[in-house]
Design an enzyme around this catalytic site. Structure first.
Site, short mmCIF file in Angstrom:
data_model
loop_
_atom_site.label_atom_id
_atom_site.label_comp_id
_atom_site.label_asym_id
_atom_site.label_seq_id
_atom_site.Cartn_x
_atom_site.Cartn_y
_atom_site.Cartn_z
CG ASP A 128 -1.49 8.01 0.71
OD1 ASP A 128 -0.58 8.84 0.88
OD2 ASP A 128 -2.22 8.01 -0.29
CG ASP A 147 -1.60 1.27 1.49
OD1 ASP A 147 -2.31 1.73 0.58
OD2 ASP A 147 -1.42 1.85 2.59
#
Length: 217
Positions: free
Chosen positions: A11, A9
Site C-alpha cells: 500500500d 511494500d
C-alpha cells in the site's frame, strides 16, 4: 550465484489503497464507539499492522474498543472486496517496472502490513501473483519497523542482506530496512514525504517507477 532481491511494500508503493483503507477505518471506529479519525491521520499510519495502527490513531481507547475496531476493520475490508467496491489500483508504471526488473534478473518480494488474504487478493487482481517469490505479511510477523518480515523475505528468496533492497513509501519501511541492514530506497508517490523518508535514512528517493528502475539497474 548472487541473487539481487528487491522487496516492495504494497500500500502506497505498489497500489493506492488509501480510499478503501480510510473507509474501512472509519467504519471500524464507528463500530467501536470511537470518534472518527481524520483521513490525513489514517494515511499516515498505512503500512503498520492493524493493532499498531489503531494504537496510533486511538491511544486512549480501551482494549475492548481496539479489539472491536480490529474485527470491524477486517469485516469492512472483506465486505468491500466481496461486493466489488474495493479500490486498490496499481500506481501508473508499476507493472512495467516489475517486468523490467525481472528481465534484468532481479528477484522480487513483498513485505507489507496487509494480511495474507488481503495481499494475495490484491496481487491476484492485478495479475502479479507470479512476480514475487516471497510474500511476507502482518499475519506472521511483528509490525514494521521490526525487521522480521524483511529477514524472512531474504531467507525465502535465498538472497543475502548485502544484495537486497527495501522499497517503500513510509518511514516504517525505511526504518525496517535500516534495522535489517538492507539498502533503503523511498518512493515519493505514497503516504510520507520525501523529506521524511530521507530523514529516516533512505539513500535514494524515486520520483517515479521508471526512475526507480534507473536507480536499481
Amino acid at each position: 550465484m548472487t541473487i539481487k532481491l528487491a522487496v516492495f511494500d504494497c500500500d502506497g508503493t505498489l497500489v493506492d489503497g488509501q480510499a478503501s483503507i480510510c473507509e474501512a477505518m472509519e467504519i471500524a471506529f464507528q463500530t467501536a464507539d470511537l470518534p472518527p479519525p481524520d483521513r490525513h491521520d489514517i494515511r499516515r499510519i498505512v503500512g503498520l499492522s492493524l493493532p499498531q495502527a489503531l494504537g496510533h490513531l486511538a491511544p486512549d481507547a480501551s482494549g475492548r474498543q481496539r479489539a472491536a475496531a480490529v474485527d470491524a476493520y477486517k469485516d469492512a475490508f472483506r465486505t468491500s472486496r466481496l461486493e466489488g467496491r474495493l479500490q486498490e489500483p496499481l500506481f501508473q508504471g508499476i507493472k512495467p517496472l516489475l517486468d523490467r526488473l525481472l528481465a534484468a534478473d532481479w528477484t522480487l518480494a513483498v513485505a507489507t502490513g496487509k494480511s495474507d488474504r488481503g495481499l494475495y487478493s490484491c496481487l491476484m487482481m492485478h495479475g502479479l501473483s507470479d512476480h514475487f517469490v516471497s510474500c511476507q505479511t502482518a499475519d506472521r510477523h511483528p509490525s514494521k519497523p521490526h525487521p522480521d518480515m524483511l529477514h524472512a523475505a531474504i531467507e525465502e528468496a535465498g538472497a543475502s542482506v548485502a544484495d537486497a533492497v527495501m522499497i517503500g513509501d513510509t518511514t516504517f519501511d525505511i526504518e525496517m530496512a535500516k534495522a535489517a541492514g538492507v539498502r533503503p530506497i523511498g518512493v515519493d508517490w505514497g503516504y510520507h514525504t520525501p523529506a521524511e523518508l530521507t530523514g529516516a535514512g533512505a539513500e535514494a528517493i524515486a520520483a517515479s517507477p521508471s526512475h526507480l528502475g534507473d536507480i536499481l539497474i
